[in-house]
Design an enzyme around this catalytic site. Structure first.
Site, PDB file in Angstrom:
ATOM      1  N   CYS A 214       2.660  13.539   3.127  1.00  0.00           N
ATOM      2  CA  CYS A 214       2.122  12.183   3.013  1.00  0.00           C
ATOM      3  C   CYS A 214       2.160  11.802   1.534  1.00  0.00           C
ATOM      4  CB  CYS A 214       0.690  12.156   3.558  1.00  0.00           C
ATOM      5  SG  CYS A 214      -0.110  10.557   3.376  1.00  0.00           S
TER       6      CYS A 214
ATOM      7  N   CYS B  96      -5.040   1.139  -4.972  1.00  0.00           N
ATOM      8  CA  CYS B  96      -4.549   0.152  -4.002  1.00  0.00           C
ATOM      9  C   CYS B  96      -5.279  -1.173  -4.223  1.00  0.00           C
ATOM     10  CB  CYS B  96      -4.798   0.640  -2.572  1.00  0.00           C
ATOM     11  SG  CYS B  96      -4.130  -0.499  -1.325  1.00  0.00           S
TER      12      CYS B  96
ATOM     13  N   GLY C 226      -2.194   3.524  -1.812  1.00  0.00           N
ATOM     14  CA  GLY C 226      -1.432   2.312  -2.087  1.00  0.00           C
ATOM     15  C   GLY C 226      -0.939   1.589  -0.859  1.00  0.00           C
ATOM     16  N   GLU C 227      -0.517   0.353  -1.083  1.00  0.00           N
ATOM     17  CA  GLU C 227       0.075  -0.466  -0.028  1.00  0.00           C
ATOM     18  C   GLU C 227       1.587  -0.495  -0.290  1.00  0.00           C
ATOM     19  OE1 GLU C 227      -0.390  -2.083   2.963  1.00  0.00           O
ATOM     20  OE2 GLU C 227       1.712  -2.439   2.516  1.00  0.00           O
TER      21      GLU C 227
ATOM     22  N   SER D  35       3.659   2.856   6.275  1.00  0.00           N
ATOM     23  CA  SER D  35       2.519   2.202   6.925  1.00  0.00           C
ATOM     24  C   SER D  35       2.025   1.046   6.072  1.00  0.00           C
ATOM     25  CB  SER D  35       1.393   3.231   7.114  1.00  0.00           C
ATOM     26  OG  SER D  35       0.216   2.602   7.594  1.00  0.00           O
TER      27      SER D  35
ATOM     28  N   CYS E 169     -11.946   2.385   3.377  1.00  0.00           N
ATOM     29  CA  CYS E 169     -10.990   3.274   2.716  1.00  0.00           C
ATOM     30  C   CYS E 169     -11.418   3.617   1.296  1.00  0.00           C
ATOM     31  CB  CYS E 169      -9.619   2.590   2.693  1.00  0.00           C
ATOM     32  SG  CYS E 169      -8.379   3.508   1.765  1.00  0.00           S
TER      33      CYS E 169
ATOM     34  N   SER F 227      -1.277  -0.976  10.281  1.00  0.00           N
ATOM     35  CA  SER F 227      -2.697  -0.651  10.394  1.00  0.00           C
ATOM     36  C   SER F 227      -3.421  -1.846  11.000  1.00  0.00           C
ATOM     37  CB  SER F 227      -3.264  -0.315   9.010  1.00  0.00           C
ATOM     38  OG  SER F 227      -2.623   0.830   8.504  1.00  0.00           O
ATOM     39  N   LEU F 228      -3.690  -1.759  12.284  1.00  0.00           N
ATOM     40  CA  LEU F 228      -4.290  -2.883  13.010  1.00  0.00           C
ATOM     41  C   LEU F 228      -5.803  -2.937  12.761  1.00  0.00           C
ATOM     42  CD1 LEU F 228      -3.800  -5.157  15.089  1.00  0.00           C
ATOM     43  CD2 LEU F 228      -4.177  -3.458  16.899  1.00  0.00           C
ATOM     44  N   ASN F 229      -6.486  -1.887  13.164  1.00  0.00           N
ATOM     45  CA  ASN F 229      -7.878  -1.646  12.775  1.00  0.00           C
ATOM     46  C   ASN F 229      -8.927  -2.627  13.289  1.00  0.00           C
ATOM     47  OD1 ASN F 229      -6.922   0.548  11.408  1.00  0.00           O
ATOM     48  ND2 ASN F 229      -6.948  -0.413   9.396  1.00  0.00           N
TER      49      ASN F 229
ATOM     50  N   ASN G 232     -12.759   8.822   8.957  1.00  0.00           N
ATOM     51  CA  ASN G 232     -13.048   9.952   8.078  1.00  0.00           C
ATOM     52  C   ASN G 232     -14.040   9.455   7.042  1.00  0.00           C
ATOM     53  OD1 ASN G 232     -11.135  11.730   9.318  1.00  0.00           O
ATOM     54  ND2 ASN G 232      -9.533  10.520   8.344  1.00  0.00           N
TER      55      ASN G 232
ATOM     56  N   CYS H  60      -9.651  -2.723   1.825  1.00  0.00           N
ATOM     57  CA  CYS H  60     -10.183  -2.352   3.138  1.00  0.00           C
ATOM     58  C   CYS H  60     -11.534  -1.660   2.995  1.00  0.00           C
ATOM     59  CB  CYS H  60      -9.197  -1.444   3.873  1.00  0.00           C
ATOM     60  SG  CYS H  60      -7.580  -2.190   4.067  1.00  0.00           S
TER      61      CYS H  60
ATOM     62  N   CYS I 114      -6.899  10.840   6.149  1.00  0.00           N
ATOM     63  CA  CYS I 114      -6.639   9.402   6.007  1.00  0.00           C
ATOM     64  C   CYS I 114      -7.834   8.697   5.382  1.00  0.00           C
ATOM     65  CB  CYS I 114      -6.410   8.745   7.365  1.00  0.00           C
ATOM     66  SG  CYS I 114      -5.078   9.435   8.292  1.00  0.00           S
TER      67      CYS I 114
ATOM     68  N   GLU J 128      -2.082  11.198  -5.334  1.00  0.00           N
ATOM     69  CA  GLU J 128      -2.288  12.229  -4.332  1.00  0.00           C
ATOM     70  C   GLU J 128      -1.075  12.356  -3.423  1.00  0.00           C
ATOM     71  OE1 GLU J 128      -5.620  13.400  -3.399  1.00  0.00           O
ATOM     72  OE2 GLU J 128      -6.931  11.950  -4.391  1.00  0.00           O
TER      73      GLU J 128
END
Ligand code: SAH
Ligand code: SF4
Length: 335
Positions: free
Chosen positions: A96, A103, A154-155, A186, A110, A209-211, A285, A107, A327, A83
């Site tokens: 983006c 990935c 992906g990471e 990121s 996600c 990405s703290l989260n 989201n 998480c 996201c 994507e």
């Protein structure tokens, strides 16, 4: 390929400037086909075409959002798809891009995580997403309006060599010619790779990405934290060699009644004390298979208010929610 690699695939009897000619033709003039490089002798063009292939990914699907966001499902050479999302705004265009197919980081909020990892992308596939979307929309990548965020599937730091190589090609004035300041990568927090990124001569800006606001909470939401602890991540952020013009970004996905309280906000402020940074809040989201809810706007505003007293803090406006482009929603198809 970078210039050094192009040199190696040209026949050894060729003068040194040939590789630079091919390099500029591909990335700067953006020829679509090796035989179109008219400055090269015909024989060399044929030799090149026999040893190498030039091309971009192709669009498998394009989804258009009511807000102008455009989500591309791009097909790679092996038939896999990734994507890429274009977000046009008044004063800027942001693309983006993905760094992997799927990935491996699990998480819990996600949708990309649900795919697992299929494979990492090559540097060519990373650059290819940018060039494809720019061409399809008549955008000039070297224009100051143009921005790239490596925040798709992906990471990126688990594919760091290719991410860095793509960054060099995108920023080389002889190639695509963007500024490093307009590319952001990121990460979910792969600590040794953050250190490695910091040592790279040419590198994008860094977002983390703290989260979560505590070690336990982060371990639940982002199981990778069991390996890379929050406290060590914060230490790596403090030690990160920022350039004079640079600031770290922290992203924080707000999950209703999970990590969105005022107490969380105060803990975030304490965690980030003494780091030159800003915070981007993202209200969840939602999507199928995601066991969380989106907090109410008042909750998000209250969280922002607390963080904003200590550092710049913004709410990221969701883009392309209606086409699953926002996201955490990149999972290949409207399902
Ligand atoms: N893998 C990298 C980059 C891609 S994710 C990373 O995790 O940083 C880009 C951002 O989207 C991350 O900050 C992530 O926390 C956020 N995100 C993931 N799922 C989300 C969701 N469902 N809603 C809102 N943001 C989400
Ligand atoms: Fe991977 Fe980022 Fe999604 Fe986590 S949030 S699963 S690291 S893409």
């Amino acid at each position: 390929m970078e210039l050094s690699e192009l040199r190696q695939i040209l026949p050894p009897d060729q003068p040194a400037f040939r590789a630079a000619q091919v390099y500029r033709a591909i990335y700067n003039q953006k020829v679509g086909d090796l035989v179109q490089i008219s400055t090269l002798p015909a024989k060399l063009r044929a030799q090149l075409a026999a040893n190498a292939e030039l091309g971009l990914p192709v669009a498998d699907q394009i989804y258009n959002s009511v807000d102008g966001t455009r989500r591309y499902l791009l097909k790679l050479q092996d038939g896999r798809t990734v994507e890429t999302v274009l977000m046009p705004e008044e004063d800027r265009d942001t693309v983006c891009i993905s760094s992997q197919v799927g990935c491996p980081v699990d998480c819990k909020f996600c949708m990309t995580a649900l795919m697992g990892l299929e494979r990492s992308l090559t540097a060519g596939e990373i650059v290819g997403q940018v060039l494809y979307v720019a061409r399809d929309n008549g955008l000039l990548v070297s224009n100051k309006r143009f921005n790239i965020v490596m925040m798709g599937m992906g990471e990126p730091l688990l594919n760091l060599p290719n991410v860095l190589k793509a960054t060099r090609i995108l920023t080389d004035p002889e190639a695509v010619g963007m500024s490093e300041r307009r590319i952001t990568v990121s990460t979910s927090g792969i600590i040794p790779k953050i250190e490695e990124l910091g040592k790279a001569e040419v590198r994008p800006k860094l977002a983390i990405s703290l989260n979560a606001s505590t070690e336990e909470q982060r371990q639940e939401l982002m199981p990778i934290t069991r390996k890379w602890h929050l406290s060590d991540l914060m230490e790596a952020c403090r030690a990160y060699p920022l350039r004079t013009w640079e600031q770290l970004t922290f992203e924080y996905v707000l999950l209703k009644d999970v990590n969105d309280t005022d107490a969380d906000a105060r803990r975030v402020v304490r965690l980030l004390a003494n780091i030159n940074c800003k915070v981007n809040l993202i209200a969840l989201n939602p999507g199928p298979g995601i066991p969380f809810e989106t907090p109410l706007p008042e909750r998000v505003a209250s969280f922002q208010e607390i963080v904003r007293r200590a550092m710049p803090c913004f709410i990221r406006r969701p883009r392309g929610l209606d086409i699953y482009a926002a996201c955490g929603q990149l999972k290949r198809n409207l399902a």
